[in-house]
Design an enzyme around this catalytic site. Structure first.
Site, PDB file in Angstrom:
ATOM      1  N   CYS A 335      29.272  73.710 -52.676  1.00 28.75           N
ATOM      2  CA  CYS A 335      30.368  73.306 -53.563  1.00 28.75           C
ATOM      3  C   CYS A 335      30.485  74.118 -54.853  1.00 28.75           C
ATOM      4  O   CYS A 335      31.575  74.595 -55.187  1.00 28.75           O
ATOM      5  CB  CYS A 335      30.261  71.821 -53.913  1.00 28.75           C
ATOM      6  SG  CYS A 335      29.844  70.782 -52.516  1.00 28.75           S
ATOM      7  N   ARG A 364      17.354  72.719 -48.491  1.00 26.38           N
ATOM      8  CA  ARG A 364      16.983  71.509 -49.214  1.00 26.38           C
ATOM      9  C   ARG A 364      15.509  71.197 -48.942  1.00 26.38           C
ATOM     10  O   ARG A 364      15.054  71.302 -47.810  1.00 26.38           O
ATOM     11  CB  ARG A 364      17.855  70.318 -48.789  1.00 26.38           C
ATOM     12  CG  ARG A 364      19.321  70.526 -49.122  1.00 26.38           C
ATOM     13  CD  ARG A 364      20.179  69.351 -48.685  1.00 26.38           C
ATOM     14  NE  ARG A 364      21.593  69.662 -48.889  1.00 26.38           N
ATOM     15  CZ  ARG A 364      22.591  68.853 -48.524  1.00 26.38           C
ATOM     16  NH1 ARG A 364      22.328  67.689 -47.958  1.00 26.38           N
ATOM     17  NH2 ARG A 364      23.840  69.209 -48.731  1.00 26.38           N
ATOM     18  N   GLN A 382      26.181  74.551 -43.227  1.00 28.24           N
ATOM     19  CA  GLN A 382      27.199  73.512 -43.416  1.00 28.24           C
ATOM     20  C   GLN A 382      28.593  74.100 -43.261  1.00 28.24           C
ATOM     21  O   GLN A 382      28.888  75.171 -43.782  1.00 28.24           O
ATOM     22  CB  GLN A 382      27.079  72.884 -44.804  1.00 28.24           C
ATOM     23  CG  GLN A 382      26.183  71.669 -44.838  1.00 28.24           C
ATOM     24  CD  GLN A 382      26.401  70.844 -46.089  1.00 28.24           C
ATOM     25  OE1 GLN A 382      26.539  71.368 -47.172  1.00 28.24           O
ATOM     26  NE2 GLN A 382      26.429  69.538 -45.930  1.00 28.24           N
ATOM     27  N   ASP A 384      31.466  73.643 -44.675  1.00 27.16           N
ATOM     28  CA  ASP A 384      32.142  73.059 -45.837  1.00 27.16           C
ATOM     29  C   ASP A 384      33.591  73.513 -45.932  1.00 27.16           C
ATOM     30  O   ASP A 384      33.964  74.581 -45.445  1.00 27.16           O
ATOM     31  CB  ASP A 384      31.436  73.490 -47.119  1.00 27.16           C
ATOM     32  CG  ASP A 384      30.426  72.476 -47.592  1.00 27.16           C
ATOM     33  OD1 ASP A 384      30.785  71.296 -47.671  1.00 27.16           O
ATOM     34  OD2 ASP A 384      29.278  72.860 -47.871  1.00 27.16           O
ATOM     35  N   HIS A 386      36.725  73.119 -49.219  1.00 23.62           N
ATOM     36  CA  HIS A 386      37.163  72.533 -50.487  1.00 23.62           C
ATOM     37  C   HIS A 386      38.673  72.674 -50.567  1.00 23.62           C
ATOM     38  O   HIS A 386      39.206  73.774 -50.424  1.00 23.62           O
ATOM     39  CB  HIS A 386      36.479  73.238 -51.658  1.00 23.62           C
ATOM     40  CG  HIS A 386      34.983  73.098 -51.611  1.00 23.62           C
ATOM     41  ND1 HIS A 386      34.163  74.090 -51.130  1.00 23.62           N
ATOM     42  CD2 HIS A 386      34.182  72.060 -51.930  1.00 23.62           C
ATOM     43  CE1 HIS A 386      32.909  73.665 -51.180  1.00 23.62           C
ATOM     44  NE2 HIS A 386      32.894  72.437 -51.649  1.00 23.62           N
ATOM     45  N   LYS A 465      33.209  58.713 -50.921  1.00 25.18           N
ATOM     46  CA  LYS A 465      33.347  59.524 -49.714  1.00 25.18           C
ATOM     47  C   LYS A 465      33.658  58.660 -48.504  1.00 25.18           C
ATOM     48  O   LYS A 465      33.412  57.457 -48.493  1.00 25.18           O
ATOM     49  CB  LYS A 465      32.074  60.329 -49.457  1.00 25.18           C
ATOM     50  CG  LYS A 465      30.823  59.471 -49.283  1.00 25.18           C
ATOM     51  CD  LYS A 465      29.598  60.329 -48.976  1.00 25.18           C
ATOM     52  CE  LYS A 465      28.363  59.467 -48.780  1.00 25.18           C
ATOM     53  NZ  LYS A 465      27.223  60.211 -48.243  1.00 25.18           N
ATOM     54  N   HIS A 511      35.986  67.586 -50.998  1.00 26.62           N
ATOM     55  CA  HIS A 511      34.900  68.271 -50.293  1.00 26.62           C
ATOM     56  C   HIS A 511      34.860  67.646 -48.897  1.00 26.62           C
ATOM     57  O   HIS A 511      34.930  66.429 -48.771  1.00 26.62           O
ATOM     58  CB  HIS A 511      33.546  68.001 -50.956  1.00 26.62           C
ATOM     59  CG  HIS A 511      33.466  68.325 -52.403  1.00 26.62           C
ATOM     60  ND1 HIS A 511      32.739  69.373 -52.904  1.00 26.62           N
ATOM     61  CD2 HIS A 511      34.012  67.715 -53.487  1.00 26.62           C
ATOM     62  CE1 HIS A 511      32.824  69.399 -54.217  1.00 26.62           C
ATOM     63  NE2 HIS A 511      33.593  68.397 -54.597  1.00 26.62           N
TER      64      HIS A 511
END
Length: 639
Positions: A335, A364, A382, A384, A386, A465, A511
């Site tokens: 992000c 992570r 991921q 992702d 945006h 979310k 997101h």
């Protein structure tokens, strides 16, 4: 006698005498409901059926088919387990015994070392306790009395738990027969409804998860109100073992896990084919939906993570390092980099909605005990995206994303349910912003006519979310897709656009991920299809099996022809009997096998064998290739 009003879930209202219990209300509604009721929900709070009604309330009577009912049923089962262990092994000390997904466990400190042979004996004692139909009675004690009560019973772990509770906390216990446990509840009224019990496994567990403390013995089990439900669950459990992606990943040469990189999976050639096909499909769907792909750096400096809030809220899960005496971190999320991409130029309201997608590698720090194949790793990819937009575009964009995620999941044959997660304890932004964001998501779901449940307090720290929980072909659920509405990062990164009025404004950001973690989705797919990937995903789509060495040249000519159609083909030219080769091909779960003997080597036809349907007879090679191309294009699957 004073009366009180009860509003039931269906909206109907009943008047009962003040002092009536929930169980009595259930019995008054129907004998069947009283028999199946497990707990009640009073004004949104779960309570025991013995709860006394002294005022007007909203009441929902819950059975085993509810999350709260199942949890309380299994919680009672853990108490029955502890009682049985104390009867069989006196002197055992009790630690904790919660309900968990699909079952329960209890941790014990015992001089006796539990072995597999003990489980049937403990099960038999549990069944005796069930037949005794013991009433579960809740009682409360002041803190000092509660400590003394547990000390007299030689329950050191319970004393420690009480000491750690807040000073003003009510200390509650549940008693059943001679057994008493420190417990907040809730529970079944008696032990009788626990009709079907199965103790499953033994494990070691450190007290309170701390490796510096004593290793306890944990017994896992499950329970159901009917034997048929237990039998069905055990069948699913056996099926799940066969489908374990770690086992199949090794057998099918998809990926491997090595001690040199715990939590960092190695993808092998077959696995990379599947992974790349998933990414190709992602790009196809997103290009069609108007997304532009970007890539952001793997390592960024501390200043960025302070701006995003991750350094404060997420640092314990990040890998950090120093470069030129400055703090950096390997990105745990894509992000913040996406925010920097937005800020590379001044945007106009005419650019919106701006949909930027990224297939980004993230890292992570997960505890070693939490690692599990591809399902929980330390490095993953991921998918992702945006989406930057105007406030009035929120609903439409959330609907568009939901439809896109639905399209992707449908391609793999997944059903799913939706949860709306609200403001967590640690969060950024004002309550007004959170209220607006939560309402926007809820309205979009309602307008899509999607059923959803509220998951209180489980939102991201920067916004609420929507989570998508997949259901695989044997009924297990997996959380994958998510849509997060964010009004915080645009402020923290000072994102702006020029509005119709010529002034600067802050965009709204969504997101979202569809696969979530590509690695985890890969693992789920392996188990969903039991390694039998549909043709379009199969690493090897056709295996050619020459009957004898003299057929090898024709087999390789055939491979070349099929490869020209874009079909992935291998030849098994080992000097083995054809029956052996067929069995091997079946074990490798190849969708199609072509057996080449004298007849096929001298003609234009091939003997086709399907992984799923067996012998298909002879087919013209060109027609067979065209059939495969159509099957690949359609992404057809058969569960």
């Amino acid at each position: 006698m004073e009366m009180v009003k009860i509003t039931l879930k269906d909206g109907s209202v009943r008047e009962v005498n003040k002092g009536t219990t929930i169980f009595e209300v259930a019995k008054d509604i129907s004998g069947r409901l009283a028999k199946e009721a497990i707990v009640g929900e009073v004004n949104g709070k779960t309570v025991d059926l013995s709860y006394v009604i002294n005022e007007d309330i909203e009441l929902n009577i819950l059975k085993f088919d509810s999350d709260e009912g199942e949890h309380s049923f299994r919680h009672t089962s853990s108490h029955i387990l502890a009682q049985a262990v104390l009867r069989l092994f006196p002197g055992t000390k009790l630690a904790i015994g919660p309900a968990i997904d699909n079952g329960f466990y209890y941790d014990f400190d015992s001089e006796h070392t539990f072995v597999e042979e003990d489980l049937p004996k403990i099960e038999a004692e549990m069944k005796k306790i069930v037949k005794e139909n013991l009433v579960l009675e809740r009682f409360e004690l002041p803190r000092n009395e509660a400590i003394e009560y547990m000390k007299k019973r030689n329950e050191d772990y319970k004393v420690e738990l009480i000491n750690d509770l807040p000073e003003d906390e009510i200390i509650s216990f549940y008693k059943q027969g001679e057994f008493t446990d420190l417990c907040a509840g809730t529970h079944l009224p008696t032990t009788k409804p626990v009709k079907a019990i199965k103790l499953l496994t033994l494990a070691g567990a450190y007290w309170r998860g701390d490796s510096s403390k004593k290793m306890l013995q944990r017994i896992y089990g499950t329970s159901f109100p009917k034997a048929s439900l237990l039998e069905a669950y055990l069948v699913r459990l056996e099926e799940a073992k066969k489908r374990d992606h770690r086992k199949l990943g090794k057998e099918l040469k998809l990926f491997t896990l090595m001690e040199e990189g715990p939590g960092f999976p190695f993808f092998l050639p077959n696995g990379m084919i599947v992974k790349n096909l998933l990414l190709d499909y992602w790009r196809e769907v997103h290009t069609k939906a108007g997304y532009q792909e970007v890539e952001t750096p793997l390592i960024l400096n501390r200043k960025l993570w302070e701006t995003s809030g991750h350094w404060m809220h997420y640092k314990e899960n990040m890998y950090s390092l120093k470069i030129d005496d400055e703090d950096y971190a390997i990105k745990p999320m894509n992000c913040p980099g996406g925010m920097l991409v937005y800020n590379t130029e001044m945007r106009s309201y005419k650019d919106f909605p701006l949909r930027l997608g990224e297939i980004g590698r993230v890292h992570r720090h997960e505890l070693s005990g939490a690692l599990h194949g591809l399902m929980r790793v330390r490095a993953f990819t991921q998918d992702d995206a945006h989406i930057f937009m105007l406030p009035e575009q929120i609903k439409d964009e959330i609907k568009n994303v939901t439809k896109l995620i639905d399209e992707i999941y449908s391609t793999f044959g997944f059903k799913y349910h939706v949860e709306l997660s609200t403001k967590p304890e640690k969060s950024m932004g004002s309550q007004e912003e959170w209220d607006f964001a939560e309402k926007s998501l809820q309205t979009a779901l309602e307008e899509l006519d999607l059923d959803f449940v509220i998951n209180e307090g489980d939102g991201a720290f920067y916004g609420p979310k929507i989570d998508f929980h997949l259901e695989d072909c044997i009924g297990r659920t997996w959380q994958c897709g998510t849509i997060q509405l964010d009004m915080q990062l645009p402020q923290r990164f000072d994102l702006n656009y020029i509005g119709k009025d010529g002034e600067k404004h802050k965009p709204i950001v969504i997101h979202r991920v569809a696969y979530g973690s590509i690695e985890r989705f890969f693992g789920i797919l392996v188990e969903h299809f039991a390694g039998k990937f549909p043709l379009w995903l199969a690493p090897v789509q056709v295996e050619i099996l020459p009957v004898a060495d003299r057929h090898n040249d024709h087999a390789y000519e055939l491979k070349k022809k099929l490869s020209e159609y874009g079909i992935r083909v291998e030849v098994d030219d080992r000097s083995e009997k054809v029956g052996y080769k067929i069995r091997e091909a079946q074990l490798h779960k190849y969708p199609y096998m072509l057996v080449i003997g004298d007849k096929e080597a001298n003609g234009e036809e091939v003997a086709v064998r399907s992984r799923d349907k067996g012998e298909l007879g002879s087919k013209n090679i060109s027609e067979f290739a065209k059939e495969l191309v159509e099957e690949i294009k359609s992404k057809k699957f058969d569960l």
